[in-house]
Motif scaffolding. Structure first.
Motif, mmCIF file in Angstrom:
data_model
loop_
_atom_site.group_PDB
_atom_site.id
_atom_site.type_symbol
_atom_site.label_atom_id
_atom_site.label_comp_id
_atom_site.label_asym_id
_atom_site.label_seq_id
_atom_site.Cartn_x
_atom_site.Cartn_y
_atom_site.Cartn_z
ATOM 1 N N ASP A 301 18.139 35.661 95.310
ATOM 2 C CA ASP A 301 18.908 35.837 94.392
ATOM 3 C C ASP A 301 18.663 37.361 93.705
ATOM 4 O O ASP A 301 18.875 37.283 92.324
ATOM 5 N N GLY A 302 18.239 38.420 94.388
ATOM 6 C CA GLY A 302 18.037 39.709 93.663
ATOM 7 C C GLY A 302 16.560 39.739 92.957
ATOM 8 O O GLY A 302 16.291 40.679 92.379
ATOM 9 N N VAL A 303 15.889 38.494 92.892
ATOM 10 C CA VAL A 303 14.621 38.762 92.036
ATOM 11 C C VAL A 303 13.570 38.739 93.230
ATOM 12 O O VAL A 303 13.558 37.891 94.136
ATOM 13 N N LYS A 304 12.549 39.455 93.169
ATOM 14 C CA LYS A 304 11.473 39.624 94.065
ATOM 15 C C LYS A 304 10.180 38.735 93.591
ATOM 16 O O LYS A 304 9.671 38.736 92.719
ATOM 17 N N HIS A 305 9.694 37.791 94.657
ATOM 18 C CA HIS A 305 8.856 36.913 94.319
ATOM 19 C C HIS A 305 7.728 37.234 95.522
ATOM 20 O O HIS A 305 7.943 37.013 96.630
ATOM 21 N N GLU A 306 6.634 37.767 95.142
ATOM 22 C CA GLU A 306 5.474 38.114 96.091
ATOM 23 C C GLU A 306 4.643 37.082 96.141
ATOM 24 O O GLU A 306 4.588 36.056 95.274
ATOM 25 N N TRP A 307 4.287 37.063 97.418
ATOM 26 C CA TRP A 307 3.078 35.804 97.945
ATOM 27 C C TRP A 307 1.992 36.351 98.680
ATOM 28 O O TRP A 307 2.159 37.400 99.188
ATOM 29 N N SER A 308 1.108 35.244 98.604
ATOM 30 C CA SER A 308 -0.096 35.762 99.423
ATOM 31 C C SER A 308 -0.546 34.457 100.139
ATOM 32 O O SER A 308 0.094 33.055 99.740
ATOM 33 N N GLU A 309 -1.529 34.323 100.795
ATOM 34 C CA GLU A 309 -1.745 33.148 101.657
ATOM 35 C C GLU A 309 -1.978 31.902 100.824
ATOM 36 O O GLU A 309 -2.647 31.996 99.908
ATOM 37 N N ARG A 310 -1.524 30.577 101.284
ATOM 38 C CA ARG A 310 -1.524 29.529 100.692
ATOM 39 C C ARG A 310 -0.630 29.279 99.413
ATOM 40 O O ARG A 310 -0.691 28.172 98.896
ATOM 41 N N ASP A 311 -0.170 30.284 99.098
ATOM 42 C CA ASP A 311 1.059 30.123 98.035
ATOM 43 C C ASP A 311 2.470 29.219 98.626
ATOM 44 O O ASP A 311 2.698 29.159 99.784
ATOM 45 N N VAL A 312 3.014 28.844 97.968
ATOM 46 C CA VAL A 312 4.169 27.967 98.105
ATOM 47 C C VAL A 312 5.568 28.451 97.434
ATOM 48 O O VAL A 312 5.240 28.761 96.152
ATOM 49 N N ILE A 313 6.364 28.642 98.320
ATOM 50 C CA ILE A 313 7.791 29.305 97.457
ATOM 51 C C ILE A 313 8.958 28.167 97.777
ATOM 52 O O ILE A 313 9.140 27.633 98.905
ATOM 53 N N ALA A 314 9.429 28.173 96.627
ATOM 54 C CA ALA A 314 10.699 27.501 96.511
ATOM 55 C C ALA A 314 12.273 28.249 96.736
ATOM 56 O O ALA A 314 12.214 29.340 96.090
ATOM 57 N N GLU A 315 12.904 28.154 97.964
ATOM 58 C CA GLU A 315 13.888 28.608 98.223
ATOM 59 C C GLU A 315 15.470 27.600 97.882
ATOM 60 O O GLU A 315 15.530 26.865 98.874
ATOM 61 N N PRO A 316 16.013 27.616 96.958
ATOM 62 C CA PRO A 316 16.955 26.797 96.420
ATOM 63 C C PRO A 316 18.140 27.042 97.256
ATOM 64 O O PRO A 316 18.333 28.069 98.220
ATOM 65 N N ALA A 317 19.011 26.073 97.284
ATOM 66 C CA ALA A 317 20.214 25.888 98.203
ATOM 67 C C ALA A 317 21.139 27.000 97.928
ATOM 68 O O ALA A 317 21.398 27.188 96.655
ATOM 69 N N TRP A 318 21.874 27.806 98.767
ATOM 70 C CA TRP A 318 22.551 28.753 98.647
ATOM 71 C C TRP A 318 22.243 29.704 97.732
ATOM 72 O O TRP A 318 23.155 30.350 96.849
ATOM 73 N N SER A 319 21.023 30.110 98.216
ATOM 74 C CA SER A 319 20.412 31.290 97.330
ATOM 75 C C SER A 319 20.272 32.438 98.472
ATOM 76 O O SER A 319 19.690 32.156 99.656
ATOM 77 N N TRP A 320 20.553 33.669 97.901
ATOM 78 C CA TRP A 320 20.444 34.629 99.147
ATOM 79 C C TRP A 320 18.950 35.078 99.228
ATOM 80 O O TRP A 320 18.176 35.277 98.013
ATOM 81 N N CYS A 321 18.564 34.999 100.278
ATOM 82 C CA CYS A 321 17.075 35.180 100.600
ATOM 83 C C CYS A 321 16.930 36.278 101.536
ATOM 84 O O CYS A 321 17.219 36.238 102.620
ATOM 85 N N GLU A 322 15.831 37.102 101.339
ATOM 86 C CA GLU A 322 15.569 38.074 102.241
ATOM 87 C C GLU A 322 13.823 38.202 102.276
ATOM 88 O O GLU A 322 13.321 38.183 101.301
ATOM 89 N N TYR A 323 13.255 38.478 103.336
ATOM 90 C CA TYR A 323 11.789 38.750 103.431
ATOM 91 C C TYR A 323 11.224 39.981 103.728
ATOM 92 O O TYR A 323 11.787 40.956 104.668
ATOM 93 N N ILE A 324 10.164 40.165 102.941
ATOM 94 C CA ILE A 324 9.258 41.516 103.311
ATOM 95 C C ILE A 324 7.848 40.889 103.613
ATOM 96 O O ILE A 324 7.332 40.544 102.927
ATOM 97 N N ALA A 325 7.429 41.826 104.683
ATOM 98 C CA ALA A 325 6.024 41.423 105.241
ATOM 99 C C ALA A 325 5.211 42.693 104.809
ATOM 100 O O ALA A 325 5.143 43.679 105.415
#
Length: 356
Positions: A301-325
């Motif tokens: 939903d427009g907010v960038k959440h950075e992650w690395s190995e073993r992190d856990v990400i919550a993706e709420p229902a009906w939220s726009w999600c896109e991924y950057i590797a």
């Protein structure tokens, strides 16, 4: 001079406050606009990242100070979505947690109506027992504990703690008032008579054992090996088999039915090549993703959440999600999709502009 406290003038009472008090007494919630009940009640789940480095440090501190030292039966860090205060839930339908067991410990056997899974994050030498079958824990393997099965954990090898990610459908089952919990009569490790070897290859080579003809609600394959999942992701990347929204994606399935691994929880792996930036999509299902390999970011939903190995990400229902590797990356994803499908509620939508 009078010492009495001045009383509010009834003629100038706040009508909004009076109305709020009246509706509270009547146990009703006014919906005069389109903001929605969930937002009004403060239960709008948010995108969030629980960071491995922070959580593992909490485990280490707790063990060092004996808050969760040797002999502690339930050494668990339960995730709570910041948009759902006092819910003890990661999404409205899913619990997420990290659990640790130390060498020499046993987590006593029990069973419950909740379906659960373990995705192993670190360590070696521990195992779980599910309805009399022992399954050894290895890093990044997926282990299932279907609802109603007796299960226990033990650590009888190695010198380092075992840590795994737990996902359960507890919020959904509790909402349905279908909770049931029972301790095993042994009050300790559940006895086991066989090992998981007979299940690892239950669907190997497209063949099933001749006596395997039941239609179980949950997969009879209790362990899904990481090596096989990673090899399939790599093969997809080698074939340039990327979906613009999902990268390379595979689902863990019940080898008998070809359906989801459990009636209320689905499990997938998504692979992204370095530099991949997906288009945006949203779903009515909610997800918890564990970063198995690599690093990157999820824009929710427009907010960038950075992650690395073993992190856990919550993706709420009906939220726009896109991924950057940022590098080649693999996410393990668990979701509540099977809960929605029987009622025609599973839906997804692609962003009209491609990205947010």
């Amino acid at each position: 001079m009078s010492n009495s406290t001045a009383q509010p003038d009834p003629k100038h009472a706040d009508p909004t406050a009076e109305r709020a008090d009246r509706m509270k007494r009547l146990s009703i919630i006014p919906i005069w606009n389109t903001s929605g009940v969930a937002e009004e009640m403060g239960y709008k789940a948010r995108g969030h990242v629980w960071r491995w480095r922070d959580l593992h440090a909490e485990f280490e501190e707790a063990v060092k100070t004996s808050l969760a030292g040797p002999g502690t039966e339930r050494r668990i860090l339960l995730f709570e979505n910041p948009g759902m205060p006092r819910s003890a839930a990661a999404t409205p339908t899913l619990n997420g947690a990290l659990q640790m067991i130390l060498p020499g410990e046993v987590a006593p056997a029990h069973r419950h109506t909740y379906s659960a899974l373990r995705f192993i994050l670190s360590g070696s030498g521990a195992f779980t027992v599910v309805d009399g079958t022992r399954a050894d824990m290895h890093e990044l393997d997926l282990l299932l504990t279907p609802g109603g099965c007796w299960h226990s954990h033990a650590h009888n090898g190695g010198t380092e703690p075992m840590v795994w990610f737990d996902a359960l459908d507890t919020p959904f089952v509790s909402y349905m008032r279908a909770d049931c919990f029972e301790m095993h009569p042994s009050k300790s490790l559940e006895p086991y008579t066989n090992t998981v070897g007979s299940y690892e290859d239950i669907g190997a080579l497209g063949m099933l054992q001749g006596r395997t003809r039941a239609q179980p609600p949950a997969s009879p394959q209790l362990v899904y090996k990481w090596a096989a999942a990673e090899a399939m992701i790599q093969a997809g990347l080698d074939r340039d088999d990327d979906d613009p929204y999902e990268g390379v994606v595979y689902e863990y399935v019940n080898p008998i039915t070809g359906g989801h691994v459990m009636p209320t929880i689905a499990c997938h792996v998504n692979g992204f090549r370095k530099g991949f930036h997906s288009k945006a999509r949203r779903r009515t299902s909610s997800s918890l993703c564990v970063v198995a390999k690599g690093s990157g970011a999820t824009i929710i939903d427009g907010v960038k959440h950075e992650w690395s190995e073993r992190d856990v990400i919550a993706e709420p229902a009906w939220s726009w999600c896109e991924y950057i590797a940022y590098e080649k990356s693999i996410l393990f994803r668990t979701s509540d999709q099977p809960i929605l499908e029987p009622f025609g509620l599973a839906r997804q939508e692609d962003h009209p502009n491609g990205r947010q």
